[in-house]
Design an enzyme around this catalytic site. Sequence first.
Site, PDB file in Angstrom:
ATOM      1  N   ASP A  33       0.860  -1.214   0.000  1.00 47.18           N
ATOM      2  CA  ASP A  33       0.000   0.000   0.000  1.00 47.18           C
ATOM      3  C   ASP A  33       0.884   1.247   0.000  1.00 47.18           C
ATOM      4  O   ASP A  33       2.092   1.158   0.192  1.00 47.18           O
ATOM      5  CB  ASP A  33      -0.877   0.008   1.260  1.00 47.18           C
ATOM      6  CG  ASP A  33      -0.028  -0.117   2.517  1.00 47.18           C
ATOM      7  OD1 ASP A  33       0.210  -1.245   2.961  1.00 47.18           O
ATOM      8  OD2 ASP A  33       0.447   0.914   3.033  1.00 47.18           O
ATOM      9  N   ASP A  50       0.520   3.633   2.321  1.00 43.55           N
ATOM     10  CA  ASP A  50       0.229   4.207   3.632  1.00 43.55           C
ATOM     11  C   ASP A  50      -0.925   5.217   3.477  1.00 43.55           C
ATOM     12  O   ASP A  50      -1.914   4.894   2.812  1.00 43.55           O
ATOM     13  CB  ASP A  50       1.503   4.808   4.253  1.00 43.55           C
ATOM     14  CG  ASP A  50       1.366   4.936   5.762  1.00 43.55           C
ATOM     15  OD1 ASP A  50       0.852   4.001   6.392  1.00 43.55           O
ATOM     16  OD2 ASP A  50       1.749   5.967   6.300  1.00 43.55           O
TER      17      ASP A  50
END
Length: 299
Positions: free
Chosen positions: A215, A217
Amino acid sequence: MRRTRTAARASVGVIGGSGLYDIEGLKDVREVRVRTPFGQPSDTVVLGTLEGVGIAFLSRHGRGHRLNPSEINYRANIYALKSLGVSRVISVSAVGSMKESIKPGDVVFPDQFIDLTKRRPSTYFEGGMVAHVAFGEPICAALSQTLQSAAGRLGAPLHRGGTYLCMEGPQFSTKAESRLYRQWGVDVIGMTNMPEAKLAREAEVCYATMALVTDYDCWHETEDAVTVEAILATLHRNVALAKRLLAAVAPAVAALPACGCHSALTNAIVTAPKSVPPATRRKLALLTRRVIAAQKGAQ
Ligand SMILES: CSC[C@H]1O[C@H](OP(=O)(O)O)[C@H](O)[C@@H]1O
Ligand SMILES: Nc1ncnc2[nH]cnc12
């Protein structure tokens, strides 16, 4: 299942993080419950051979993902692997990306850490025996290089080197924190590699991380902020790669020559031997016996 202190052996340890709860292709599989003076490891250790190499696999959060990053007994985990004969640990970890150029699905081999953990025992050396190991190069370069070469051969989108910031969690970061870490030049963020890497160094065990990017974040302007759902979806795609990499790399890892990690305690213990309380000496015997034998040999 065998209960053991030292009977079963393996030379390469694998700590499987989120999404990696087993490794494929293991032969002669046995499970051992290892007792340690530091308490219980996260799970039983699965021993077997991969391409003829003795492997010890430990699920970091326990199978079923029962332990949050702060609850993991990192000391027991590293001690358990060491007691089984492991001299090199490959850590597989899910991480968030802190840079546009590091994309979900990529693999990062960090070479530095920033430790922002707050409430984890992070040394074996206490209770009357003090040691200060060098940690300027926290990752074993030879081990990491071997992993990188194998990842390259498998065609993985990889990043050689980078800084892994370890936060306490279990909540993900605020945007303000995430933006700050980006200003620091951090490459990836996770919650588990500290104090794992510090303890491996104290145990004179090589340590290298294969970080699976899941991801961006929460700093990214156009990508969704991190969620467990998104992490697991990406992990499902790249855990298979991690498993293939482990099988591909095992023989080369086992064949690596001894390196500086294996003598990390030389000149690191400050306490005069006669000042160490007997109970502490016994508790730390597995970790200190090499350096103590070397000192005696030199006298
Ligand atoms: C389940 S997502 C957050 C979780 O994943 C990472 O763990 P690991 O390094 O064991 O793969 C991260 O550090 C968090 O603990
Ligand atoms: N964004 C993130 N922050 C902390 N740990 C993570 N593990 C995977 N993604 C993460």
